[in-house]
Scaffold this motif. Structure first.
Motif, short mmCIF file in Angstrom:
data_model
loop_
_atom_site.label_atom_id
_atom_site.label_comp_id
_atom_site.label_asym_id
_atom_site.label_seq_id
_atom_site.Cartn_x
_atom_site.Cartn_y
_atom_site.Cartn_z
N PHE B 159 0.87 -1.19 0.00
CA PHE B 159 0.00 0.00 0.00
C PHE B 159 0.90 1.23 0.00
O PHE B 159 1.32 1.68 -1.05
CB PHE B 159 -0.94 -0.04 1.21
CG PHE B 159 -1.75 -1.31 1.28
CD1 PHE B 159 -2.83 -1.51 0.42
CD2 PHE B 159 -1.43 -2.33 2.17
CE1 PHE B 159 -3.56 -2.68 0.46
CE2 PHE B 159 -2.16 -3.50 2.21
CZ PHE B 159 -3.23 -3.68 1.36
N ASN B 160 1.20 1.75 1.16
CA ASN B 160 2.16 2.85 1.27
C ASN B 160 2.59 2.99 2.72
O ASN B 160 2.07 2.30 3.60
CB ASN B 160 1.58 4.17 0.72
CG ASN B 160 0.30 4.56 1.42
OD1 ASN B 160 0.22 4.53 2.66
ND2 ASN B 160 -0.73 4.89 0.66
N MET B 161 3.52 3.91 2.99
CA MET B 161 4.05 4.06 4.35
C MET B 161 2.97 4.49 5.35
O MET B 161 3.03 4.14 6.52
CB MET B 161 5.18 5.10 4.35
CG MET B 161 6.57 4.53 4.19
SD MET B 161 7.02 3.27 5.41
CE MET B 161 7.34 4.27 6.86
N ASP B 162 2.02 5.28 4.88
CA ASP B 162 1.00 5.75 5.81
C ASP B 162 0.14 4.59 6.31
O ASP B 162 -0.21 4.51 7.48
CB ASP B 162 0.12 6.82 5.13
CG ASP B 162 0.95 8.04 4.76
OD1 ASP B 162 1.86 8.39 5.52
OD2 ASP B 162 0.70 8.63 3.69
N VAL B 163 -0.18 3.68 5.41
CA VAL B 163 -0.95 2.49 5.81
C VAL B 163 -0.12 1.66 6.79
O VAL B 163 -0.60 1.22 7.84
CB VAL B 163 -1.34 1.65 4.58
CG1 VAL B 163 -1.94 0.31 5.00
CG2 VAL B 163 -2.31 2.41 3.70
N THR B 246 11.73 7.69 4.51
CA THR B 246 11.83 6.32 3.97
C THR B 246 12.01 6.35 2.46
O THR B 246 12.84 5.62 1.90
CB THR B 246 10.57 5.52 4.36
OG1 THR B 246 10.43 5.55 5.78
CG2 THR B 246 10.67 4.09 3.88
N GLU B 247 11.26 7.23 1.82
CA GLU B 247 11.35 7.30 0.36
C GLU B 247 12.67 7.91 -0.09
O GLU B 247 13.37 7.37 -0.95
CB GLU B 247 10.19 8.12 -0.19
CG GLU B 247 10.21 8.21 -1.71
CD GLU B 247 9.15 9.17 -2.24
OE1 GLU B 247 9.25 9.52 -3.42
OE2 GLU B 247 8.26 9.56 -1.47
N GLN B 248 13.06 9.01 0.54
CA GLN B 248 14.20 9.77 0.03
C GLN B 248 15.55 9.19 0.46
O GLN B 248 16.56 9.43 -0.19
CB GLN B 248 14.08 11.23 0.46
CG GLN B 248 12.89 11.90 -0.20
CD GLN B 248 12.65 13.31 0.30
OE1 GLN B 248 13.57 13.98 0.77
NE2 GLN B 248 11.41 13.78 0.22
#
Lengths: 315, 295
Positions: B159-163, B246-248
Motif C-alpha cells: 500500500f504505502n508508508m501511511d498504511v 523512507t522514500e528519500q
C-alpha cells in the motif's frame, strides 16, 4: 548453436508441494508441473538453468555452486503449510563457469557454496516438482534487487556463454508468478482468486502473448507489467529479460500455456516456450541490446568516475 | 503480579558485518576488525543495559517479511544455523535461543483484537532470520533472556508508508498493553538501519575500512535529521516525517520496526541516548536508546 532446448515459466509458492489438493485450481497447476516433469525427462538436456525471483541479492549476482545442498525448508510467510525437505544436485562446474562468464561481461558475480545457505522457496518448490529425482543437475541464479534491464540481459547472455563454453544443453526456467500480489488477510483455499481485476487483465495479456510464443514482446512489456501488476519490492520485473537473453531475443517460439490459476491471490502460470522457425510476430524494437554491463549505480554517491568530463561536455 | 513495563526501547540495527567483526564463537567466518564505531556503540548500549533489570527482549525484524499481516515466533526453543542470504561470506551463525511464547501469544491476541491480521508461527523447522539474531546478539551476547520475535509486514510496498504506520501504531499499542498485563519487564528492539542504499560491490577484504562510507550525502543529511529528532525527544515528529525519510533515504524504516517501537513507548518526549552512528556497506546505522529517567 542454440544451447537451450526449451524454456519454462513456473510458479514457486509452496502450496503446490504441500497442499495442492486444497483448491481445484492449485491441483491443476500441480498437475501441469507434473507434466513439465515428464516433458523434461524426454528432452535432450544436460542441466536446468534456473533464475529465481524468490532469491534476492544485493552484492551483484549470486550463483548457487554447492554440489548437493540439503536442508528442510520453511517459507517465511506460509510456514503453517509445513516443511519441505530437499536435496538438490547442482552442476558446480557450470555454476563457476557462469560466474566467470558474468565477470567477463563486467557484472559483479560470485559463487555460493555454504552449508545451510537458505535456498529460496521458489527454487526448492520447482526443483521438487519438476526434477524430483535430480535427474538433471541445476544451476540457480539470484535476482539482484537493484538490477534493471541492461544488467539482466547481460546476465542472461553470460548464462549462454557458460553453456556454450562447456558444450551443454539446458532447459531454462524462470521461477516467478505473473502478478505477485497475495492476499493480505487470511483467505481460505476455496475462496482463492486473483487479487484484483487489474492483475487479472495484465496476466491475461501476458498469457496471450506467451501462448503465441512472443517472448521478446513480453520482455519489452516487462517494465509496464511491473508498474501494473507487481508489488514494487525490487527495481523492476526482470525474469523475461533474463530468459529472452538466454534463449534468444525474438518471437521465434511455440508457446504453450499449460495452466493458469490463482495461488493465494497471485497469478500462477505454467508456460513452455519451444524454439521454433516460425516467428509469431516480427516487430521492431527500440531498446538497446547491451553485450556487457557498463552502468553506474552510484548515481547519488558522486564517488564514481564521471561519465563525461567538463571538456567533453563542451566539445 | 505487578503491572508489566517496557523499560527501554533500542534502535538496534542488524548489519551482519558487526557480528562478523566481533568474532563470536557462534559465527563461522572470522574477521580482523571492522566497523568499530558501531561495535563500540553496541558496547556502550550493553553497559547501559547492564544497570537495568529486564525479563524479555522483543525484536521486530525487517528480515522476517510477511505480507499477510504480522507473525510471531510461537515455538519455545530454536537451534540451528542462520546463513545470511545476501552476505553468506560473513554470517553463518549457530544460534540456540528461547522464545517467550506466552508473551508472544498475548501480543498476537491484543493486536488481533485491535483489528490487525496476525498469526503465530508454530513450525519447529522454521529458521530465524539474521535481523533478529544480529540485533539480539549485539544487545545480549549471552543469550540469557528469552525473546519475542515479530515479523515485519510488507504493507509499505503493498500500500504505502501511511498504511504501514497506521498498522504499526496499533501493533505498538497492543504490545504495550500485552506487556503491562504480563507483569514482565521488557526491552524492545527495533532492528533496522536508517538510510539503506547499499553499495552493490564489496571489497576483497570485507573489513577493509578504507572502502566504508555513506552511500550518498542525501542519506547522511537525512540520517542526521532523524538522529537530531531522537536526541530532542521529538518522536511524534519522527513518525510525521518518516514517509518522506523512507522514500528519500531508501530507509529500512519501510519495515515498520521504528514506528512500532515508538508507538509501544507511547511516543516518548524525553531525549534518546545516541550510543553511536556508523555506516555499513553504505547504509546509515545508529544505536539509540530510549529510557525514562525513573526506570
Amino acid at each position: 548453436m542454440n544451447n537451450v532446448v526449451k524454456g519454462y515459466v513456473l510458479p514457486g509458492l509452496p502450496h503446490l508441494v504441500l497442499t495442492p489438493d486444497a483448491n481445484p485450481g492449485w491441483k491443476k497447476v500441480r498437475q501441469a508441473m507434473d507434466r513439465v516433469r515428464d516433458e523434461i525427462t524426454a528432452l535432450d538436456a544436460d542441466v536446468l538453468m534456473i533464475y529465481s525471483t524468490y532469491w534476492p541479492s544485493v552484492i551483484g549476482h549470486q550463483i548457487q555452486a554447492r554440489p548437493t545442498p540439503e536442508w528442510v525448508h520453511v517459507d517465511d510467510e506460509f510456514h503453517a503449510l509445513g516443511s519441505v525437505p530437499y536435496k538438490l544436485k547442482v552442476d558446480s562446474e557450470l555454476a563457476h563457469a557462469y560466474v566467470e562468464a558474468a565477470k567477463a561481461r563486467k557484472l559483479q558475480a560470485r559463487a555460493i557454496d555454504y552449508h545451510g545457505f537458505p535456498i529460496d522457496t521458489g527454487s526448492v518448490v520447482v526443483s521438487k516438482l519438476i526434477n524430483p529425482q535430480n535427474k538433471l543437475p541445476c544451476v540457480i541464479v539470484s535476482s539482484n534487487v537493484y538490477a534493471d534491464r541492461a544488467e539482466t540481459l547481460v546476465l542472461g547472455k553470460a548464462a549462454r556463454d557458460a553453456l556454450e563454453k562447456q558444450g551443454k544443453k539446458a532447459v531454462a526456467v524462470i521461477v516467478s508468478s505473473l502478478s505477485n500480489r497475495i492476499h493480505t488477510q487470511k483467505t481460505e483455499p476455496k475462496d482463492d482468486h486473483i487479487h484484483s481485476l487489474k492483475d487479472q487483465e495484465w496476466n491475461l495479456k501476458f498469457l496471450e502473448f506467451l501462448k503465441e510464443g512472443r517472448l521478446e514482446d513480453v520482455s519489452q512489456l516487462s517494465r509496464q507489467f511491473h508498474k501494473e501488476a507487481r508489488v514494487n519490492k525490487v527495481a523492476n520485473f526482470k525474469p523475461f529479460w533474463w530468459l529472452a537473453a538466454l534463449m534468444g531475443q525474438n518471437n521465434l517460439y511455440a508457446g504453450n500455456v499449460m495452466e493458469y490459476q490463482p495461488i493465494y491471490g497471485s497469478g500462477a502460470a505454467v508456460i513452455s516456450l519451444t524454439p521454433s522457425d516460425k516467428a509469431a510476430r516480427d516487430l521492431e524494437f527500440d531498446e538497446s541490446d547491451p553485450d556487457s554491463y557498463s552502468g553506474e549505480r552510484n548515481v547519488l554517491g558522486g564517488t564514481g568516475e564521471p561519465a563525461l568530463t567538463q571538456e567533453a561536455l563542451h566539445e | 503480579m505487578g503491572k508489566g513495563k517496557i523499560v527501554a526501547g533500542i534502535l538496534a540495527p542488524h548489519p551482519p558485518h558487526l557480528v562478523y567483526a566481533e568474532n563470536p564463537p557462534q559465527n563461522e567466518p572470522k574477521a580482523e576488525c571492522g566497523w568499530e564505531s558501531l561495535r563500540w556503540a553496541y558496547e556502550r548500549l550493553r553497559r547501559s543495559l547492564s544497570t537495568l533489570e529486564y525479563d524479555v527482549l522483543i525484536v521486530h525484524s525487517p528480515h522476517w517479511r510477511t505480507n499477510s499481516g504480522t507473525h510471531f515466533l510461537g515455538v519455545p526453543h530454536f537451534k540451528s544455523i542462520s546463513v545470511d542470504p545476501v552476505f553468506p561470506n560473513l554470517f553463518r551463525y549457530h544460534y540456540d535461543l528461547k522464545v517467550d511464547v506466552d508473551l508472544a501469544e498475548k501480543i498476537c491476541q491484543a493486536a488481533a483484537q485491535d483489528g490487525l491480521e496476525t498469526q503465530m508461527m508454530r513450525n519447529k523447522d522454521f529458521r530465524i532470520d539474521y535481523g533478529t539474531i544480529v540485533s539480539c546478539h549485539l544487545t545480549n551476547p549471552e543469550w540469557n533472556k528469552p525473546i519475542v520475535g515479530i515479523s515485519s509486514c510488507g504493507a509499505a510496498r503493498y500500500f504505502n508508508m501511511d498504511v504501514l504506520q497506521a498498522m504499526m501504531f496499533k501493533l505498538g499499542k497492543a504490545t504495550r498493553k500485552a506487556v503491562e498485563e504480563s507483569g514482565k519487564r521488557v526491552v524492545l528492539l527495533s532492528s533496522n538501519s536508517l538510510s539503506h542504499r547499499h553499495f552493490t560491490s564489496e571489497p576483497e577484504l570485507p573489513e577493509d575500512m578504507s572502502h566504508e562510507h555513506i552511500n550518498n550525502h542525501n542519506q547522511y543529511i537525512w540520517d542526521m535529521k532523524m538522529i537530531d529528532l531522537m536526541k530532542r525527544g521529538r518522536s511524534k515528529e519522527i513518525v510525521d516525517v518518516l514517509t518522506d525519510f523512507t522514500e528519500q533515504a531508501t530507509a529500512e524504516t519501510d519495515s515498520g520496526s521504528l514506528t512500532w517501537m515508538l508507538s509501544a513507548l507511547d511516543f516518548p518526549t524525553y531525549p534518546a541516548e545516541v550510543h553511536g552512528y556508523g555506516t555499513v556497506i553504505g547504509t546509515g546505522n545508529a544505536v539509540v536508546e530510549w529510557r525514562e529517567a525513573n526506570v
